[in-house]
Design a protein around this motif. Structure first.
Motif, mmCIF file in Angstrom:
data_model
loop_
_atom_site.group_PDB
_atom_site.id
_atom_site.type_symbol
_atom_site.label_atom_id
_atom_site.label_comp_id
_atom_site.label_asym_id
_atom_site.label_seq_id
_atom_site.Cartn_x
_atom_site.Cartn_y
_atom_site.Cartn_z
ATOM 1 N N LEU A 1 -0.144 2.330 -7.717
ATOM 2 C CA LEU A 1 -1.585 2.315 -7.986
ATOM 3 C C LEU A 1 -2.361 2.992 -6.853
ATOM 4 O O LEU A 1 -3.271 3.779 -7.073
ATOM 5 C CB LEU A 1 -2.085 0.871 -8.145
ATOM 6 C CG LEU A 1 -1.735 0.185 -9.465
ATOM 7 C CD1 LEU A 1 -2.229 -1.264 -9.468
ATOM 8 C CD2 LEU A 1 -2.381 0.944 -10.623
ATOM 9 N N ILE A 2 -1.996 2.668 -5.619
ATOM 10 C CA ILE A 2 -2.771 3.203 -4.475
ATOM 11 C C ILE A 2 -2.304 4.612 -4.087
ATOM 12 O O ILE A 2 -3.086 5.420 -3.599
ATOM 13 C CB ILE A 2 -2.686 2.217 -3.273
ATOM 14 C CG1 ILE A 2 -3.335 0.888 -3.678
ATOM 15 C CG2 ILE A 2 -3.358 2.794 -2.029
ATOM 16 C CD1 ILE A 2 -3.411 -0.154 -2.591
ATOM 17 N N ASN A 3 -1.041 4.884 -4.299
ATOM 18 C CA ASN A 3 -0.448 6.192 -4.010
ATOM 19 C C ASN A 3 -0.754 6.717 -2.595
ATOM 20 O O ASN A 3 -1.367 7.780 -2.441
ATOM 21 C CB ASN A 3 -0.947 7.193 -5.072
ATOM 22 C CG ASN A 3 -0.033 8.388 -5.154
ATOM 23 O OD1 ASN A 3 0.912 8.487 -4.351
ATOM 24 N ND2 ASN A 3 -0.296 9.301 -6.069
ATOM 25 N N PRO A 4 -0.336 5.979 -1.569
ATOM 26 C CA PRO A 4 -0.711 6.343 -0.198
ATOM 27 C C PRO A 4 -0.070 7.655 0.281
ATOM 28 O O PRO A 4 -0.581 8.282 1.216
ATOM 29 C CB PRO A 4 -0.195 5.174 0.640
ATOM 30 C CG PRO A 4 0.928 4.610 -0.158
ATOM 31 C CD PRO A 4 0.580 4.823 -1.595
ATOM 32 N N GLY A 5 1.016 8.077 -0.363
ATOM 33 C CA GLY A 5 1.697 9.311 0.048
ATOM 34 C C GLY A 5 0.779 10.519 -0.022
ATOM 35 O O GLY A 5 0.870 11.447 0.794
ATOM 36 N N VAL B 1 7.963 0.022 -1.280
ATOM 37 C CA VAL B 1 6.710 0.718 -0.944
ATOM 38 C C VAL B 1 7.006 1.935 -0.057
ATOM 39 O O VAL B 1 6.506 3.040 -0.305
ATOM 40 C CB VAL B 1 5.728 -0.238 -0.215
ATOM 41 C CG1 VAL B 1 4.502 0.514 0.275
ATOM 42 C CG2 VAL B 1 5.315 -1.374 -1.127
ATOM 43 N N ALA B 2 7.848 1.726 0.953
ATOM 44 C CA ALA B 2 8.125 2.806 1.901
ATOM 45 C C ALA B 2 8.807 3.981 1.200
ATOM 46 O O ALA B 2 8.481 5.153 1.457
ATOM 47 C CB ALA B 2 9.001 2.287 3.044
ATOM 48 N N ALA B 3 9.736 3.675 0.279
ATOM 49 C CA ALA B 3 10.451 4.757 -0.407
ATOM 50 C C ALA B 3 9.474 5.610 -1.212
ATOM 51 O O ALA B 3 9.515 6.849 -1.157
ATOM 52 C CB ALA B 3 11.532 4.167 -1.313
ATOM 53 N N VAL B 4 8.561 4.955 -1.944
ATOM 54 C CA VAL B 4 7.610 5.709 -2.761
ATOM 55 C C VAL B 4 6.623 6.462 -1.863
ATOM 56 O O VAL B 4 6.258 7.613 -2.137
ATOM 57 C CB VAL B 4 6.866 4.764 -3.740
ATOM 58 C CG1 VAL B 4 5.785 5.512 -4.509
ATOM 59 C CG2 VAL B 4 7.852 4.136 -4.695
ATOM 60 N N PHE B 5 6.213 5.827 -0.762
ATOM 61 C CA PHE B 5 5.286 6.497 0.158
ATOM 62 C C PHE B 5 5.927 7.751 0.756
ATOM 63 O O PHE B 5 5.328 8.833 0.760
ATOM 64 C CB PHE B 5 4.875 5.535 1.284
ATOM 65 C CG PHE B 5 4.185 6.216 2.423
ATOM 66 C CD1 PHE B 5 2.890 6.724 2.273
ATOM 67 C CD2 PHE B 5 4.818 6.385 3.659
ATOM 68 C CE1 PHE B 5 2.245 7.378 3.318
ATOM 69 C CE2 PHE B 5 4.178 7.036 4.702
ATOM 70 C CZ PHE B 5 2.897 7.537 4.530
#
Ligand code: ASP
Length: 422
Positions: free
Chosen positions: A89-93, A314-318
């Motif tokens: 949802l936030i997509n910090p990457g 979270v870290a993997a997606v970021f």
């Protein structure tokens, strides 16, 4: 904790002040952690033997085992799902600038490659090696500092089963010995905990002095926020609701009982070092019978890491987002599987979750060097995820105790009373 942060901050303003913290304050934090780790293995041995031999009926052990493992897996999958939802949802990457990305990759490449080396050694193994690893060939090696808590647990359960199965006349002295040893260890923990305020002060002062500057935190703000929001949902929504629903105990009761263990987990970043306190709090303040805590909590400290699995997702997606790797739905499912396994395989010590993250990255085809991106903020996030790991263990212990009819009223109402009484 607050005094440690304040003193650390003031002294970190000058180079000589920082050196004073490193030379004269940090060692006391290290001594405190050493004492906790020192007591963890004897505690597991004595309390697990006492717990299992008190059971008498071994079918109870297998019913408790199935419930425990089932709940641990369920909470881990819930944690990963929450992590993936928040990060998607936030997509910090996308929010990290190319400039910040380059400077983080350059600045932390060396640190990241050390972690990757450790992880690669773990990765090149067969599918059943994890099972093989559980069975030690030498119990002293298993209990040594490079050892494996799961191997110790395996041996101790096996030994305790042996005690239950032999002639009671022969087993009585062995059981009596371990019952007495259990009391001694609990007293030692009481003594160690008298030093807790000083140990925690020293740990936090050293942490503040050694942490990187605030500009790195700002560039990783969205990523850190995703991890913290996810962890917050586990801590303040999932566990209290589960405890309320399955045991009828209130949120206030749960947090009042477990909070000292949470704070210690936060300060030490190690579920293993926190185990003695988690056990004491769960037993004496949450009302879980020793038969349950002695079995559920050591296993939980070793394999149940909800906070770690959430962070890994979270870290993997970021990292994938920041490096421009697109993830399909299949990749996200792979993250669920691998993060669950990676969190089970993470050791209960500071920074272990990050080593195992390499396996998750490898499984979805994201360059492992991307670890460098999140290195700077790993320690504060490790503190938060360890607090969640410990809370999850305690919540599961309460639920298993309820299902096994072993949840009673807490023996000790208040932490201070306990110590003044002693
Ligand atoms: N520090 C965590 C623990 O001990 C493991 C990790 O996520 O690094 O529970």
């Amino acid at each position: 904790m607050i005094a440690g942060v304040a003193v650390g901050y003031v002294l970190s303003l000058s180079a000589s002040g920082s050196q004073i913290v490193i030379d004269y304050i940090k060692p006391f934090g290290k001594i405190f952690i050493n004492l906790l780790k020192l007591i963890a293995i004897p505690l597991i041995i004595a309390s697990l033997i006492k717990g299992i031999t008190d059971l008498r009926d071994l079918s109870k052990l297998s019913s408790m085992g199935i419930k425990t493992i089932g709940l641990y897996l369920t909470t881990t999958i819930i944690a990963i799902t929450i992590g993936l939802t928040v990060v998607n949802l936030i997509n910090p990457g996308k929010s990290i600038s190319a400039e910040n990305r380059e400077s983080l990759m350059d600045g932390f490449a060396a640190n990241a490659s050390k972690k990757i080396e450790v992880a690669v050694a773990t990765k090149q193994r067969g599918p059943l090696d994890a099972l093989v690893d559980m069975v030690p060939s030498n119990i002293f090696e298993a209990a040594s500092s490079n050892g494996n808590m799961l191997q110790v647990i395996f041996f101790v359960i096996f030994f305790a089963i042996g005690i239950v199965l032999i002639d009671p006349k022969k087993s009585a002295p062995v059981k009596g010995f371990f019952d007495g040893m259990n009391e001694v260890i609990l007293k030692m923990i009481d003594i160690i905990m008298l030093a807790a305020p000083y140990g925690v002060f020293a740990l936090l002062a050293a942490l503040v002095v050694e942490s990187p500057g605030s500009d790195v935190f700002v560039s990783l703000l969205w990523y850190s926020l995703c991890v913290v929001i996810g962890l917050g949902m586990m801590m303040f929504v999932v566990y209290p609701l589960a405890v309320r629903f399955f045991t009828g105990r209130s949120l206030g009761f749960f947090f009042k009982g477990i909070s000292p263990a949470q704070l210690l987990a936060f300060s030490t970043s190690s579920s293993a070092a926190t185990l003695p306190v988690t056990m004491e709090r769960t037993e004496e303040h949450l009302g879980v019978d020793e038969e349950v805590t002695s079995f559920v909590l050591p296993i939980g400290a070793t394999i149940n890491m909800d906070g770690t699995s959430l962070y890994q997702a979270v870290a993997a997606v970021f990292i994938a987002g920041a490096l421009g790797v697109d993830l399909s739905l299949g990749d996200q499912l792979t993250i669920v599987m691998t993060a669950a396994l990676a969190s089970i395989g993470s050791a209960a010590v500071p920074g272990a979750g990050m080593v195992m993250l390499v396996i998750v990255l490898g499984a979805i085809g994201v360059p492992e060097a991307g670890l460098a991106l999140i290195f700077a903020v790993d320690r504060p996030l490790d503190m938060c995820r360890t607090a969640v790991n410990v809370t999850g263990d305690a919540a599961v212990a309460m639920i298993v105790a309820k299902w096994e009819n072993k949840l009673g009223d807490p023996a000790v109402k208040d932490w201070d009373d306990h110590y003044s009484k002693d």
